[in-house]
Scaffold this motif. Structure first.
Motif, short mmCIF file in Angstrom:
data_model
loop_
_atom_site.label_atom_id
_atom_site.label_comp_id
_atom_site.label_asym_id
_atom_site.label_seq_id
_atom_site.Cartn_x
_atom_site.Cartn_y
_atom_site.Cartn_z
N ALA A 227 -2.78 3.69 -13.20
CA ALA A 227 -2.87 5.04 -12.43
C ALA A 227 -2.88 6.19 -13.31
O ALA A 227 -2.17 6.23 -14.37
N ASN A 228 -3.72 7.10 -12.83
CA ASN A 228 -4.16 8.48 -13.73
C ASN A 228 -3.08 9.50 -13.63
O ASN A 228 -1.94 9.33 -12.63
N ARG A 229 -3.27 10.52 -14.19
CA ARG A 229 -2.21 11.74 -14.05
C ARG A 229 -2.48 12.20 -12.76
O ARG A 229 -1.27 12.71 -12.09
N GLU A 230 -3.60 12.44 -12.19
CA GLU A 230 -3.64 12.99 -10.93
C GLU A 230 -2.77 12.25 -9.84
O GLU A 230 -2.31 12.75 -8.92
N GLN A 231 -3.25 10.77 -9.84
CA GLN A 231 -2.46 10.07 -8.98
C GLN A 231 -1.10 10.12 -9.01
O GLN A 231 -0.44 9.91 -8.10
N ALA A 232 -0.41 10.26 -10.34
CA ALA A 232 1.11 10.17 -10.52
C ALA A 232 1.39 11.43 -10.10
O ALA A 232 2.48 11.64 -9.38
N ASP A 233 0.78 12.71 -10.02
CA ASP A 233 1.22 13.93 -9.72
C ASP A 233 1.41 13.91 -7.96
O ASP A 233 1.96 14.43 -7.39
N ALA A 234 -0.04 13.39 -7.45
CA ALA A 234 0.09 13.03 -6.16
C ALA A 234 1.22 12.30 -5.46
O ALA A 234 1.95 12.88 -4.44
N PHE A 235 1.61 11.46 -6.12
CA PHE A 235 2.93 10.68 -5.79
C PHE A 235 4.23 11.30 -6.16
O PHE A 235 4.92 11.30 -5.01
N ALA A 236 4.29 12.15 -7.07
CA ALA A 236 5.33 12.94 -7.44
C ALA A 236 5.69 13.66 -6.27
O ALA A 236 6.78 14.19 -5.53
N ALA A 237 4.55 14.38 -5.84
CA ALA A 237 4.59 15.43 -4.61
C ALA A 237 5.20 14.72 -3.33
O ALA A 237 5.91 15.38 -2.75
N LYS A 238 4.72 13.38 -2.99
CA LYS A 238 5.17 12.86 -1.73
C LYS A 238 6.64 12.56 -2.04
O LYS A 238 7.48 12.86 -1.19
N VAL A 239 7.05 12.01 -3.32
CA VAL A 239 8.46 11.94 -3.34
C VAL A 239 9.33 13.32 -3.19
O VAL A 239 10.41 13.20 -2.33
N HIS A 240 8.91 14.21 -3.74
CA HIS A 240 9.30 15.67 -3.59
C HIS A 240 9.72 16.12 -2.21
O HIS A 240 10.60 16.66 -1.77
N GLY A 241 8.55 15.73 -1.67
CA GLY A 241 8.60 16.14 -0.09
C GLY A 241 9.44 15.30 0.91
O GLY A 241 9.56 15.96 2.11
N LYS A 242 10.16 14.25 0.52
CA LYS A 242 11.05 13.57 1.17
C LYS A 242 12.53 14.31 1.10
O LYS A 242 13.41 13.69 1.75
N GLY A 243 12.72 14.91 0.08
CA GLY A 243 14.07 15.63 0.12
C GLY A 243 14.67 15.55 -1.36
O GLY A 243 14.04 14.64 -2.20
N LYS A 244 15.61 16.22 -1.73
CA LYS A 244 16.02 16.43 -3.27
C LYS A 244 16.61 14.80 -3.63
O LYS A 244 16.67 14.78 -4.76
N ASN A 245 16.88 14.15 -2.76
CA ASN A 245 17.59 12.86 -3.28
C ASN A 245 16.59 11.72 -2.94
O ASN A 245 16.96 10.61 -3.21
N ALA A 246 15.43 11.95 -2.69
CA ALA A 246 14.14 10.99 -2.70
C ALA A 246 13.84 10.37 -3.88
O ALA A 246 14.10 10.95 -4.90
N LEU A 247 13.68 8.99 -4.03
CA LEU A 247 13.05 8.31 -5.08
C LEU A 247 11.82 7.76 -4.83
O LEU A 247 11.67 7.27 -3.66
N GLY A 248 11.26 7.05 -6.01
CA GLY A 248 9.91 6.62 -5.62
C GLY A 248 9.81 5.59 -6.86
O GLY A 248 10.47 5.33 -7.78
N LEU A 249 8.68 4.59 -6.49
CA LEU A 249 8.38 3.70 -7.44
C LEU A 249 6.65 3.42 -7.35
O LEU A 249 6.29 3.25 -6.33
N ILE A 250 6.13 3.49 -8.63
CA ILE A 250 4.91 3.32 -8.42
C ILE A 250 4.54 1.88 -9.13
O ILE A 250 5.01 1.56 -10.21
N VAL A 251 4.11 0.78 -8.36
CA VAL A 251 3.69 -0.30 -8.88
C VAL A 251 2.20 -0.40 -9.05
O VAL A 251 1.29 -0.47 -8.20
#
Length: 314
Positions: A227-251
């Motif tokens: 996973a590259n920087r752009e893909q990681a940034d896009a996923f981070a934006a998804k996580v942030h969009g779910k609320g301040k307590n949202a968490l994520g996992l990139i497999v």
């Protein structure tokens, strides 16, 4: 994502029942975070219902938004809605209101709202009990016929074999879709309450799961370079969009590229799981849930997303 397909044992929910739910949700808590926590548990199988809702709004506006979405998707959410109604209707204490300086004003309103909701849930509650008893009987009959479930190690060995089959596939698109289902089976084996991928209005979520009472969204990647920087940034934006307590996992089977790892080395909204971590689990060297627990602790302490099993046990 499993959906409520509608249940012929349920009659349609009346408009007055939905209205009673609106009123009760807006009144049973004084603090908005308490209302949010109450909603997340019964709606955890349908995170899209709460996606994008601003819990800084007035409680009445929050309740209206949630109930409107449940009404719009009644065929999908009927069981979940009834379960939520029954849960609220069973409330018999309201600590936040009891301790409020104006408790004599707000407490009776909450009690009356719950009593009104209870009137609309009696029939649904009886039907829910009948359905639960029927499903329990069916499960018992099933396990009696098929015998004891295969041992845990056998399930893990089967998943390991499936992983190798995916590795040998020549079609990366098909492999990517099957990889999401594979991860769902793996997370289910470790009782992480996985949900299959689902689509929101503006984004696709590859999957979701619950771990140590926290809800996560998941991104599944099987690319040659990781996973590259752009893909990681896009996923981070998804996580942030779910609320301040949202968490994520990139497999990501081939990990993250160095720029992506550097970007999320001091502050990260997600953890990572790579092919080495998966083999660590397949070989029985550690459990997936314990691996995630150590990754979460590392991310909380350092802000770093990347903490492979090989580093944990050097």
């Amino acid at each position: 994502m499993a959906a409520d397909r509608g249940d012929r044992n349920y009659k349609r929910i009346s408009g007055s029942a939905y209205q009673a739910l609106r009123s009760a949700l807006a009144l049973v808590y004084w603090y908005k975070p308490s209302l949010e926590r109450h909603l997340r548990a019964p709606l955890r199988d349908h995170p899209e219902v709460l996606a994008g809702i601003d819990f800084k709004l007035k409680k009445r506006e929050i309740a209206d938004s949630v109930v409107d979405r449940l009404i719009d998707g009644e065929s999908r959410y009927q069981r979940t809605t009834v379960a939520l109604m029954l849960e609220v209707a069973e409330m018999d204490s309201f600590p936040e209101l009891e301790q409020h300086e104006d408790s004599d004003k707000w407490l009776p309103r909450a009690i009356n709202a719950v009593a009104e909701l209870r009137k609309h849930t009696e029939e649904h509650g009886a039907r829910a009990k009948e359905r639960e008893e029927f499903e329990c009987a069916e499960r018992a009959s099933y396990f009696e016929k098929v015998g004891v479930q295969r041992r845990f190690s056998d399930e893990l060995a089967s998943l390991r074999a499936t992983f190798f089959e995916l590795h040998d596939m020549s079609d990366p698109h098909r492999r990517g879709k099957l990889f999401e289902g594979f991860l769902n089976n793996l997370f289910e084996l470790f009782d992480l309450d996985p949900r299959l991928g689902y689509s929101l209005e503006t984004e696709q979520i590859d999957g979701a799961f619950t771990f140590d009472t926290d809800d996560y969204i998941m991104e599944a990647k099987w690319t040659k370079t990781g996973a590259n920087r752009e893909q990681a940034d896009a996923f981070a934006a998804k996580v942030h969009g779910k609320g301040k307590n949202a968490l994520g996992l990139i497999v990501s089977v081939n990990g993250l590229t160095l720029p992506a790892r550097k970007r999320y080395s001091q502050a990260t909204p997600f953890m990572t799981l790579d092919g080495g971590d998966l083999f660590f689990v397949f070989e029985g060297r550690g459990r997936l849930d314990e691996l995630l627990r150590r990754k979460k602790r590392h991310a909380n302490e350092t802000g770093e997303c990347y903490f492979p099993a090989s580093q944990m046990f050097e």
